[in-house]
Design a protein around this motif. Structure first.
Motif: not given
Length: 121
Positions: A88-98
């Motif tokens: 699985w992958r978690m993008e940095e941009g998704w975490l920052r947006a969250l």
């Protein structure tokens, strides 16, 4: 192969996750991503979805301790049968947006789960 961190934050994350049945085997940190390999003691096939959340939330908890958010790519291995259960992958941009309130927890989770790759049984 034993996990030998050279980053104190990664070592803290690894130690915290052990109590949740996640055992880091390897970590490779590049300029734009962190690749981790961990073993799970959770029964069954595939990657335990709840455990993905536990890994991500543990990293979120250490942002105040010096972890700079980055893309995480994870490979999950079964602790007993020694076979790959998925990635699985978690993008940095998704975490920052969250973190900035631009994504809801549900939207964030859906994006991460959309990256899940599990071997066909």
């Amino acid at each position: 192969m034993a996990f030998e961190p050279d980053d104190p934050v990664l070592e803290r994350v690894s130690n915290r996750l052990m109590s949740q049945g996640v055992y880091f085997e390897a970590a490779d940190q590049g300029d734009d991503r962190l690749e981790i390999e961990y073993r799970t003691i959770s029964p069954g096939e595939g990657v335990p979805h709840q455990q993905i959340g536990q890994v991500i939330n543990t990293f979120r908890d250490v942002i105040d301790e010096g972890w700079e958010p980055t893309t995480i790519e994870a490979t999950v291995i079964d602790v007993e049968e020694d076979h790959r259960r998925g990635r699985w992958r978690m993008e940095e941009g998704w975490l920052r947006a969250l973190e900035e309130g631009e994504l809801s927890e549900v939207e964030f989770s859906e994006q991460v789960l959309d990256t899940l790759e599990e071997p066909r049984v």
